[in-house]
Design a protein around this motif. Sequence first.
Motif, PDB file in Angstrom:
ATOM      1  N   PRO A 155      12.239 -15.756  -8.219  1.00  0.00           N
ATOM      2  CA  PRO A 155      11.068 -15.517  -9.074  1.00  0.00           C
ATOM      3  C   PRO A 155      11.131 -14.140  -9.718  1.00  0.00           C
ATOM      4  N   SER A 156      10.516 -14.034 -10.871  1.00  0.00           N
ATOM      5  CA  SER A 156      10.427 -12.746 -11.564  1.00  0.00           C
ATOM      6  C   SER A 156       8.998 -12.236 -11.397  1.00  0.00           C
ATOM      7  N   ILE A 157       8.868 -11.139 -10.674  1.00  0.00           N
ATOM      8  CA  ILE A 157       7.543 -10.621 -10.346  1.00  0.00           C
ATOM      9  C   ILE A 157       7.344  -9.269 -11.025  1.00  0.00           C
ATOM     10  N   ARG A 158       6.269  -9.158 -11.779  1.00  0.00           N
ATOM     11  CA  ARG A 158       5.970  -7.883 -12.426  1.00  0.00           C
ATOM     12  C   ARG A 158       5.435  -6.877 -11.402  1.00  0.00           C
ATOM     13  N   ASP A 159       5.423  -5.616 -11.827  1.00  0.00           N
ATOM     14  CA  ASP A 159       4.890  -4.587 -10.944  1.00  0.00           C
ATOM     15  C   ASP A 159       3.442  -4.894 -10.585  1.00  0.00           C
ATOM     16  N   LYS A 160       3.102  -4.640  -9.333  1.00  0.00           N
ATOM     17  CA  LYS A 160       1.759  -4.891  -8.842  1.00  0.00           C
ATOM     18  C   LYS A 160       1.041  -3.569  -8.558  1.00  0.00           C
ATOM     19  N   THR A 161      -0.271  -3.596  -8.713  1.00  0.00           N
ATOM     20  CA  THR A 161      -1.096  -2.417  -8.455  1.00  0.00           C
ATOM     21  C   THR A 161      -1.924  -2.663  -7.204  1.00  0.00           C
ATOM     22  N   ALA A 162      -1.962  -1.663  -6.323  1.00  0.00           N
ATOM     23  CA  ALA A 162      -2.720  -1.799  -5.084  1.00  0.00           C
ATOM     24  C   ALA A 162      -4.191  -2.077  -5.380  1.00  0.00           C
ATOM     25  N   ASP A 163      -4.826  -2.831  -4.495  1.00  0.00           N
ATOM     26  CA  ASP A 163      -6.242  -3.152  -4.649  1.00  0.00           C
ATOM     27  C   ASP A 163      -7.083  -1.885  -4.541  1.00  0.00           C
ATOM     28  N   PRO A 164      -8.273  -1.881  -5.160  1.00  0.00           N
ATOM     29  CA  PRO A 164      -9.157  -0.705  -5.071  1.00  0.00           C
ATOM     30  C   PRO A 164      -9.469  -0.357  -3.615  1.00  0.00           C
ATOM     31  N   GLY A 165      -9.309   0.897  -3.290  1.00  0.00           N
ATOM     32  CA  GLY A 165      -9.595   1.362  -1.938  1.00  0.00           C
ATOM     33  C   GLY A 165      -8.529   1.020  -0.919  1.00  0.00           C
ATOM     34  N   LYS A 166      -7.413   0.445  -1.375  1.00  0.00           N
ATOM     35  CA  LYS A 166      -6.347   0.074  -0.456  1.00  0.00           C
ATOM     36  C   LYS A 166      -5.011   0.606  -0.961  1.00  0.00           C
ATOM     37  N   LEU A 167      -4.036   0.585  -0.053  1.00  0.00           N
ATOM     38  CA  LEU A 167      -2.677   0.996  -0.414  1.00  0.00           C
ATOM     39  C   LEU A 167      -1.752  -0.205  -0.473  1.00  0.00           C
ATOM     40  N   VAL A 169      -1.338  -4.628  -1.713  1.00  0.00           N
ATOM     41  CA  VAL A 169      -1.793  -5.727  -2.577  1.00  0.00           C
ATOM     42  C   VAL A 169      -1.122  -7.008  -2.085  1.00  0.00           C
ATOM     43  N   ARG A 170      -1.876  -8.085  -2.107  1.00  0.00           N
ATOM     44  CA  ARG A 170      -1.319  -9.366  -1.697  1.00  0.00           C
ATOM     45  C   ARG A 170      -0.500  -9.952  -2.850  1.00  0.00           C
ATOM     46  N   VAL A 171       0.745 -10.292  -2.567  1.00  0.00           N
ATOM     47  CA  VAL A 171       1.656 -10.804  -3.598  1.00  0.00           C
ATOM     48  C   VAL A 171       2.067 -12.225  -3.217  1.00  0.00           C
ATOM     49  N   THR A 172       1.918 -13.140  -4.161  1.00  0.00           N
ATOM     50  CA  THR A 172       2.312 -14.527  -3.929  1.00  0.00           C
ATOM     51  C   THR A 172       3.297 -14.978  -5.009  1.00  0.00           C
ATOM     52  N   TRP A 173       4.089 -15.954  -4.664  1.00  0.00           N
ATOM     53  CA  TRP A 173       5.008 -16.576  -5.628  1.00  0.00           C
ATOM     54  C   TRP A 173       5.408 -17.941  -5.079  1.00  0.00           C
ATOM     55  N   ASP A 174       5.922 -18.761  -5.959  1.00  0.00           N
ATOM     56  CA  ASP A 174       6.404 -20.080  -5.551  1.00  0.00           C
ATOM     57  C   ASP A 174       7.826 -19.960  -5.014  1.00  0.00           C
ATOM     58  N   PRO A 195       7.340 -12.798   3.449  1.00  0.00           N
ATOM     59  CA  PRO A 195       7.060 -14.091   2.803  1.00  0.00           C
ATOM     60  C   PRO A 195       5.960 -13.962   1.765  1.00  0.00           C
ATOM     61  N   PRO A 196       5.848 -14.923   0.831  1.00  0.00           N
ATOM     62  CA  PRO A 196       4.768 -14.878  -0.154  1.00  0.00           C
ATOM     63  C   PRO A 196       3.408 -14.919   0.536  1.00  0.00           C
ATOM     64  N   GLY A 197       2.439 -14.210  -0.069  1.00  0.00           N
ATOM     65  CA  GLY A 197       1.111 -14.123   0.521  1.00  0.00           C
ATOM     66  C   GLY A 197       0.934 -12.911   1.408  1.00  0.00           C
ATOM     67  N   THR A 198       2.016 -12.151   1.626  1.00  0.00           N
ATOM     68  CA  THR A 198       1.955 -10.942   2.443  1.00  0.00           C
ATOM     69  C   THR A 198       1.360  -9.791   1.632  1.00  0.00           C
ATOM     70  N   ARG A 199       0.712  -8.873   2.327  1.00  0.00           N
ATOM     71  CA  ARG A 199       0.237  -7.645   1.675  1.00  0.00           C
ATOM     72  C   ARG A 199       1.407  -6.642   1.659  1.00  0.00           C
ATOM     73  N   PHE A 200       1.789  -6.229   0.476  1.00  0.00           N
ATOM     74  CA  PHE A 200       2.905  -5.301   0.300  1.00  0.00           C
ATOM     75  C   PHE A 200       2.379  -3.884   0.139  1.00  0.00           C
ATOM     76  N   THR A 201       3.060  -2.941   0.771  1.00  0.00           N
ATOM     77  CA  THR A 201       2.688  -1.541   0.683  1.00  0.00           C
ATOM     78  C   THR A 201       3.291  -0.896  -0.568  1.00  0.00           C
TER      79      THR A 201
END
Length: 434
Positions: A155-167, A169-174, A195-201
């Motif tokens: 999968p091609s995943i774009r850069d993700k931004t951490a959720d507000p107030g957190k370090l 973000v939950r990233v999912t893909w097929d 695995p997909p659905g994990t919170r990435f630091t």
Amino acid sequence: MDCRAVAVFLVGVHLSFILGYEGTPWCAPIKVKHGYVSCRSPRGEHYLNVMGARCTIRCKKGYEMHGSSEVLCMASKRWSGSYACREIRCPKLDMPANGGYKCSDGSYFNSRCEFFCSPGYTLKGERFVTCLSSKTWSGGQSTCVDIEPPKIKCPSIRDKTADPGKLTVRVTWDTPEGKDTADGILTDVILKGNPPGTRFTEGDHKMSYTVYDRAGNKASCKFSVRVRVRRCGPLTPPENGYMKCDSDTDNYGATCMFSCMGGFELQGSSARVCQSGLTWAGAETTCLPMNINVGVRSAAALLDQFYEKRRVLIVSAPTAANHYYRFQMDNLQHSQCGLDLRHITVIELVGTYSAQIGRIRHRIIPPALALQLRLLLQISQSSYNMVLLDKQGVDKMRYTFPITAAELFTTIDTFPLRKDEMLLQQQAGQSCQS
């Protein structure tokens, strides 16, 4: 030629002399398709199929003899054996699994066969084989094997931004579906990484997928998950104050709380939040020396100045010569650091109406305001009293006798709000020896 044929032949020869058939055709002429015949008569007669003639039969190339290769014209007017030249044939080739073959002339002599494989398989062995005169093929049995790795696209995943107030973000893909070019069957799809659905630091996370087909061939692909934390830039604690931030102190959604040391008053915002525009909400925070206005008209207005800022310790005595009063004030004066550490302001009320007077350190409280303060808190002006108010103005403790500063501090240190203050002061390295 066996003994019986010889006997028959001799009898035939004898009869031929008697009956007068010598030198005349006797057996049918030999015709061999795909072969050659070579005959000789007993006495060199013109005809080669007279009784007693002997013929040798040879087959053309690519053909083999079936029957007798040498026959004798017998008295019965028949040749002594059967004969035929039949085309040489090789064993039938095995059909390779996941493939096949096609031949120019089946399994017959000189037939050329070509092996081929189904898509995704590779030929192992000879591509072409020929049927030889030895009834064997010019090459061994060829097979089709799967040596081509499967295909997979990550999968091609774009850069993700951490959720507000957190370090994080939950990233999912097929999960990618690999493809096998042979039979289309994959035995394993293995992910290296979260695995997909994990919170990435925050940071760059290297990932890969590996697939295997039934032949053990594998293919891999790699991709990255990049997580960025948006930040406002760090804040610093105000001079003579404290700062406590949640999350990672300066990331989007983080909140920083400010408070001042004892004797200082907070100016600006007591809390600031890192906003989506990456700027801090609120005004800059400073801690200025607390300025108590003793010119207010009521005791309530005087105490309101300490609300949620300072604790108030009121020491009241009928005269300045009161033994309890003198002991108490002497003990407190030697513990000024402990008082400031616990945000305690001492108010003295001395004398009786109408000669009473009040004091906050060097600031004099007018007699009328001092009287109101006694009346509001129901403090007797004829005897020694000490009253402790917390930062919400709640009457916490009353004493009719002097206590040591250590006893007072022990009591205050049990207050819930004081425990939070102690933690902040410990982090800031603020302490007293007294």
